[in-house]
Design a protein around this motif. Structure first.
Motif, PDB file in Angstrom:
ATOM      1  N   GLY A  52       1.165  58.253  57.293  1.00  0.00           N
ATOM      2  CA  GLY A  52       0.022  59.058  56.649  1.00  0.00           C
ATOM      3  C   GLY A  52       0.051  59.859  55.701  1.00  0.00           C
ATOM      4  N   ASP A  95      -6.558  46.269  52.113  1.00  0.00           N
ATOM      5  CA  ASP A  95      -7.596  47.207  52.767  1.00  0.00           C
ATOM      6  C   ASP A  95      -7.030  47.010  54.397  1.00  0.00           C
ATOM      7  OD1 ASP A  95      -9.425  48.512  54.582  1.00  0.00           O
ATOM      8  OD2 ASP A  95     -11.072  47.735  53.198  1.00  0.00           O
ATOM      9  N   GLY A  98      -7.990  51.454  57.774  1.00  0.00           N
ATOM     10  CA  GLY A  98      -7.984  52.905  57.968  1.00  0.00           C
ATOM     11  C   GLY A  98      -7.840  53.213  56.346  1.00  0.00           C
ATOM     12  N   ARG A  99      -7.149  52.683  55.326  1.00  0.00           N
ATOM     13  CA  ARG A  99      -6.891  53.055  53.998  1.00  0.00           C
ATOM     14  C   ARG A  99      -7.026  51.730  53.147  1.00  0.00           C
ATOM     15  NH1 ARG A  99      -1.290  56.143  54.949  1.00  0.00           N
ATOM     16  NH2 ARG A  99      -1.755  56.663  52.835  1.00  0.00           N
ATOM     17  N   ARG A 100      -7.269  51.920  51.827  1.00  0.00           N
ATOM     18  CA  ARG A 100      -6.923  50.986  50.985  1.00  0.00           C
ATOM     19  C   ARG A 100      -5.858  51.556  50.096  1.00  0.00           C
ATOM     20  NH1 ARG A 100     -10.882  47.401  49.514  1.00  0.00           N
ATOM     21  NH2 ARG A 100     -10.670  47.681  47.226  1.00  0.00           N
ATOM     22  N   ILE A 101      -4.713  50.481  49.855  1.00  0.00           N
ATOM     23  CA  ILE A 101      -3.796  50.791  49.038  1.00  0.00           C
ATOM     24  C   ILE A 101      -3.435  49.796  48.170  1.00  0.00           C
ATOM     25  CG2 ILE A 101      -2.673  52.164  50.720  1.00  0.00           C
ATOM     26  CD1 ILE A 101      -0.703  49.818  51.280  1.00  0.00           C
ATOM     27  N   THR A 162      -8.722  52.217  45.263  1.00  0.00           N
ATOM     28  CA  THR A 162      -7.633  52.451  46.551  1.00  0.00           C
ATOM     29  C   THR A 162      -7.151  54.152  46.218  1.00  0.00           C
ATOM     30  OG1 THR A 162      -5.799  51.561  45.169  1.00  0.00           O
ATOM     31  CG2 THR A 162      -7.058  49.970  46.148  1.00  0.00           C
ATOM     32  N   GLU A 163      -6.370  54.198  47.142  1.00  0.00           N
ATOM     33  CA  GLU A 163      -5.458  55.410  46.944  1.00  0.00           C
ATOM     34  C   GLU A 163      -4.337  55.022  45.778  1.00  0.00           C
ATOM     35  OE1 GLU A 163      -3.480  56.884  50.693  1.00  0.00           O
ATOM     36  OE2 GLU A 163      -4.989  55.705  51.621  1.00  0.00           O
TER      37      GLU A 163
END
Length: 226
Positions: A52, A95, A98-101, A162-163
């Motif tokens: 995380g 995706d 829980g998150r986009r990277i 994204t992040e």
């Protein structure tokens, strides 16, 4: 003999300094090879789930396994491969639910078309990376033409929503041809200490020859005067 003392001391001192610099570079070479070996071991370690919280220094090259859906949009980063020529790194959003990277899918030749993103979930094994592509001579990215000259994470994250976090693919569960993974390695980490050591030892040898020649000329001149 007194007239030879100062040139002799000067010559020996110069040789000592140059040899010591060469030895220092040999020590630096051993240290750098150890660092590179540690990085290579870290890169090739068993992948873990994407943490995380990540630290750009402590988690650089961290091997991870991520699952998710690839976004349809792909960014093209201009690169060149030895024996292959010019091409692009293909960057897409991943995706995970829980998150986009950012996902660096790999290399494609300039003339090739980027394949459509696969449907459904994919699994990617790779390494977390904070690229350092940009230097003072790197052009600004052409966002309208989708031609990037550096993997600027913040800017890419803004475009793909994204992040600012990138995983560089090593293996994927899907066929991405003609894109081929271009995984992180230590090839771009400079290690010039051997060349520096050879240079310093070479200068020491030249200094020794010049000092010997100078003393020989002094002696020859003194004999001529006598």
């Amino acid at each position: 003999m007194a007239r030879y003392l100062i040139p002799l001391i000067f010559g020996l001192a110069g040789i000592a300094v140059l040899v010591s610099l060469g030895l220092w570079q040999v020590q630096r070479l051993a240290w750098k090879e150890g660092v590179l070996a540690d990085i290579e071991a870290r890169i090739a370690a068993e992948p873990v789930a994407l943490p995380g919280e990540l630290d750009p220094q402590a988690d650089r090259y961290l091997p991870v396994e991520v699952r998710g859906r690839l976004g349809d949009e792909a960014l093209r980063v201009l690169v060149s491969q030895k024996h292959v020529g010019a091409g692009y790194r293909v960057i897409s959003a991943l995706d995970t639910g829980g998150r986009r990277i950012l996902l660096d899918r790999g290399f494609i030749k300039v003339a090739e078309d980027i394949p459509a993103a696969p449907e459904g979930q994919v699994t990617v094994r790779g390494n977390v990376h904070w690229p350092d592509d940009r230097n003072s001579s790197t052009p600004e990215n052409d966002l309208e033409g989708n031609t990037w000259f550096a993997r600027d994470l913040d800017q890419m994250a803004g475009v793909l929503n994204t992040e600012p976090l990138m995983v560089v693919a090593r293996d994927t569960s899907f066929s991405d041809a003609p894109v081929t993974p271009l995984p992180v390695d230590t090839d771009n980490i400079p290690n010039d200490h051997l060349e520096y050591a050879v240079t310093w030892f070479g200068l020491a040898a030249i200094w020794a020859v010049m000092s010997g020649y100078f003393l020989w000329r002094m002696r020859k001149t003194a004999k001529g005067e006598n």
